[in-house]
Design a protein around this motif. Sequence first.
Motif, PDB file in Angstrom:
ATOM      1  N   THR A  53       0.844  -1.191   0.000  1.00 26.71           N
ATOM      2  CA  THR A  53       0.000   0.000   0.000  1.00 26.71           C
ATOM      3  C   THR A  53       0.884   1.248   0.000  1.00 26.71           C
ATOM      4  OG1 THR A  53       0.059   0.201   2.399  1.00 26.71           O
ATOM      5  CG2 THR A  53      -1.674  -1.209   1.484  1.00 26.71           C
ATOM      6  N   GLU A  55       1.141   3.321   2.336  1.00 30.84           N
ATOM      7  CA  GLU A  55       1.776   3.457   3.651  1.00 30.84           C
ATOM      8  C   GLU A  55       3.006   2.550   3.742  1.00 30.84           C
ATOM      9  OE1 GLU A  55      -1.598   2.964   3.268  1.00 30.84           O
ATOM     10  OE2 GLU A  55      -2.111   5.066   3.635  1.00 30.84           O
ATOM     11  N   ASN A 339     -11.106  -4.569   4.542  1.00 27.86           N
ATOM     12  CA  ASN A 339     -10.562  -3.202   4.568  1.00 27.86           C
ATOM     13  C   ASN A 339      -9.441  -3.009   3.554  1.00 27.86           C
ATOM     14  OD1 ASN A 339      -8.853  -4.868   6.036  1.00 27.86           O
ATOM     15  ND2 ASN A 339      -8.160  -3.235   7.386  1.00 27.86           N
ATOM     16  N   LEU A 340      -8.731  -4.079   3.246  1.00 29.60           N
ATOM     17  CA  LEU A 340      -7.616  -3.945   2.299  1.00 29.60           C
ATOM     18  C   LEU A 340      -8.009  -4.346   0.882  1.00 29.60           C
ATOM     19  CD1 LEU A 340      -5.115  -4.854   4.925  1.00 29.60           C
ATOM     20  CD2 LEU A 340      -4.466  -3.234   3.152  1.00 29.60           C
ATOM     21  N   HIS A 346      -5.766   0.655   6.451  1.00 28.37           N
ATOM     22  CA  HIS A 346      -5.864   1.708   7.463  1.00 28.37           C
ATOM     23  C   HIS A 346      -5.361   3.031   6.916  1.00 28.37           C
ATOM     24  CE1 HIS A 346      -6.372  -1.777   9.749  1.00 28.37           C
ATOM     25  NE2 HIS A 346      -5.295  -1.768  10.494  1.00 28.37           N
TER      26      HIS A 346
END
Length: 415
Positions: A53, A55, A339-340, A346
């Motif tokens: 990701t 992040e 969520n991913l 996140h």
Amino acid sequence: MEFKVRDLSLAPQGRLQIEWAEAHMPVVVELRRRYRESKPLAGLRVSLCLHVTKETAVLARTLKEWGGEVYLVPSNPLSTQDDVAAALAEEGIHVYAWRGMNPEEYEWALSIAASVEPSLVVDDGGDLHVYMHEKAPDKARNVIGGTEETTTGVIREKALEREGRLMYPIIAVNNALTKYLFDNRYGTGQSTIDGILRATNILLAGKIAVVAGYGWVGRGIASRLRGMGARVIVTEVDPIRALEAVMDGFYVMPMAEAAKVGDIFVTATGDRDVIRREHIELMKDGAILANAGHFNVEVSVSDLEEMSVSKRRVRPNLEEYKLPDGRRIYLLAEGRLVNLVAAEGHPSEVMDMSFANQALSLLYLLENKDKLEKRVYDVPREQDEEVARLKLQTMGIEIDRLTPEQEKYLRSWKI
Ligand code: ADE
């Protein structure tokens, strides 16, 4: 082969995403600056098995800037952001990842991360550590130590430790307070809802939402669902957590009861078959199933497949299963972490703390390599406090200090 990604032409878009993440990850950026000159990772190969990701890109860039030769493979076959992977490949990170890898490709990527005989191994979920131990023990010779990002991974690595099979020390980054109190709770809480909404666009207000598991992830999801106006039921097996959920104001009941009334189900237990045939048989027409746990084992997809007469894709990340009596059950993201897969994981602000802990844990492993045994260690308290202090500073928040009299009072048995 230096890297393998879906499409290098996506790199400019990926760079913009990484820049956006970086602007919201001031703690990692500050740590990057601190060790930029001293290059603590010079000459070391670092293998990362993380969700690819924007992040993660900020962490990977940091480790490269610290002198490391960085290899990055995915920790889930569906979570890779292809534009980010392309940008990293262009910057000289050895990325072997694309969204939608099949099981052979996923294992191939793990084999590359192992084959370079890394000095440091960063994992999220334990797939790379387990691969090093089971399939490539000869490649673990140079490993100084590893880290683990998530609850499920820590459980697996502690099992290796218990069996006396652990080949190098592992720092359980997940168990840092500045990780799980924020990432597991607020990060998963928000991003799970983000994934559910991107996949379905349903109104949460007024829905009956069932959250399975009241660990830090379950707590976060339950509290955010309530914040959006859902009526929330929690299911648990642990009496203390169940009691906590009750006193936090949630309904608590067995899944066999919740299954009859729920509109939407979210699993966050870390265990398998939390929603299975006997529960699906009781569900209402239109029930939606999502998983927020690391592996796709919490909803028994095989039960759902076996029970269904037909299946069709309704929207991206949303599959409709039709049961013989006409009821429709909707599964999000193939039962993988919603969520991913259906969102972006996140938010950067919370990954800032998790990945600051990852970066500092690697330095800790290097500094203490002669002392550490082949065990799973918690993050040192001082590191946790340093991450919290830095985060507060970057948020512009000051806190009080104890006066000498207060310190003395706290050390004494006298009133
Ligand atoms: N795990 C959960 N969210 C994540 C993110 N945004 N990046 C990397 N790993 C994650």
